[in-house]
Design a protein around this motif. Structure first.
Motif, PDB file in Angstrom:
ATOM      1  N   ILE A 167       0.858  -1.192   0.000  1.00  0.00           N
ATOM      2  CA  ILE A 167       0.000   0.000   0.000  1.00  0.00           C
ATOM      3  C   ILE A 167       0.893   1.241   0.000  1.00  0.00           C
ATOM      4  N   ILE A 168       0.592   2.157  -0.924  1.00  0.00           N
ATOM      5  CA  ILE A 168       1.321   3.413  -1.025  1.00  0.00           C
ATOM      6  C   ILE A 168       0.434   4.495  -0.404  1.00  0.00           C
ATOM      7  N   PHE A 169       0.960   5.192   0.581  1.00  0.00           N
ATOM      8  CA  PHE A 169       0.215   6.250   1.262  1.00  0.00           C
ATOM      9  C   PHE A 169       0.811   7.597   0.855  1.00  0.00           C
ATOM     10  N   ASP A 170       0.043   8.394   0.124  1.00  0.00           N
ATOM     11  CA  ASP A 170       0.536   9.694  -0.331  1.00  0.00           C
ATOM     12  C   ASP A 170       0.060  10.784   0.625  1.00  0.00           C
ATOM     13  N   GLU A 171       0.897  11.112   1.595  1.00  0.00           N
ATOM     14  CA  GLU A 171       0.586  12.113   2.630  1.00  0.00           C
ATOM     15  C   GLU A 171      -0.800  11.898   3.242  1.00  0.00           C
ATOM     16  N   PRO A 172      -1.047  10.699   3.804  1.00  0.00           N
ATOM     17  CA  PRO A 172      -2.402  10.364   4.258  1.00  0.00           C
ATOM     18  C   PRO A 172      -2.860  11.137   5.484  1.00  0.00           C
TER      19      PRO A 172
END
Length: 281
Positions: A167-172
């Protein structure tokens, strides 16, 4: 192909300015390997290329030059796009942009339904995913009544229900208050440690990076620094030069060391600092 989750080879991406046709490199020749089960943090200030990088890791963007492989699948081959996105899910800054249904459990079911998963299996996945993010008791709630942190955990459950390996979290946590940020970061760490999901967390909050296995620091589209948190954060002058902070105790250790006190500069927590100070003669 090595046994990596993701591999970037000379990844380059440029934007063309529509007005004057000028080119700007958002990513400029990045080589990066992400190991299975790793908790990797990509740090950088706004405009460093970290979010553009994130969008390449599940084929939302295709390289201008170079390659991205997700479990050996070439992202620039459009026949691989669907498979890549089921292997590498993505969670964005604003949870409101990812929530599509009016009931929490229906929202979490949306992804597996699109994958054509059987309804009995969807039911199981929805319950399991909501339990994993601590939101099972809210399954009948309307998402718009939840807090920011709760919404983001529902968005994470929606990705989990598709059974991704990464899972890639982009500034969550960028749009969350401190308690919401804490909820989401604890959830992310748990997914990595307890369930072995490969995590790539894009952030500019230093405290979120402290517990990563590895940190990659980006600036101006390039990787400037890479290593374990202690190695990266002890490089105070370079971090400051590219406009990033380091944890306060790390900076304190650096300043004490600079003024002649024999103390380790690889300090990340208050406990480590206390321990070091107590050993001073």
């Amino acid at each position: 192909m090595k046994d990596n989750m993701i591999e970037c080879q000379n990844l380059t991406y440029k934007y063309i300015n529509g007005e004057d046709n000028s080119e700007r490199y958002a990513i400029n020749g990045v080589n990066l390997e992400v190991n299975r089960g790793e908790f990797l943090v990509i740090l950088g200030h706004n405009g460093s290329g970290k979010s553009t990088m994130a969008k390449h890791l599940n084929a939302l963007l295709i390289p201008t030059k170079g390659k991205v492989y997700v479990e050996g699948l070439d992202s620039s081959d459009i026949n691989n796009t669907w498979d890549i996105r089921t292997k590498a899910g993505m969670v964005f800054q604003n949870p409101d942009n990812q929530i599509v249904a009016t009931i929490v459990e229906e929202d979490v079911a949306f992804g597996p339904e699109n994958l054509g998963v059987e309804s009995s299996e969807i039911r199981k996945r929805v319950d399991e995913s909501l339990e994993r993010v601590g939101m099972y008791e809210y399954r009948k709630h309307a998402p718009h009544l939840l807090s920011g942190g709760q919404k983001q955990r529902v968005a994470i459950a929606g990705i989990l229900a598709m059974r991704p390996k990464c899972i890639i979290f982009d500034e969550p946590t960028a749009m969350l208050d401190p308690s919401g940020r804490k909820e989401v970061i604890n959830t992310i760490k748990q997914l990595n440690k307890e369930y072995g999901i490969t995590i790539i967390l894009i952030t500019h909050y230093m405290e979120e990076a402290v517990e990563a296995d590895r940190i990659v620091v980006m600036d101006d589209g390039k990787v400037m620094l890479e290593g374990k948190p202690k190695e990266v954060f002890s490089n105070v002058p370079l971090m400051k030069k590219i406009g990033l902070d380091v944890p306060q105790v790390t900076e304190l250790a650096y300043e004490l060391n600079k003024s002649g006190i024999n103390i380790s500069t690889e300090i990340l927590t208050i406990d480590e600092m206390v321990n070091e100070l107590c050993q001073l003669k």
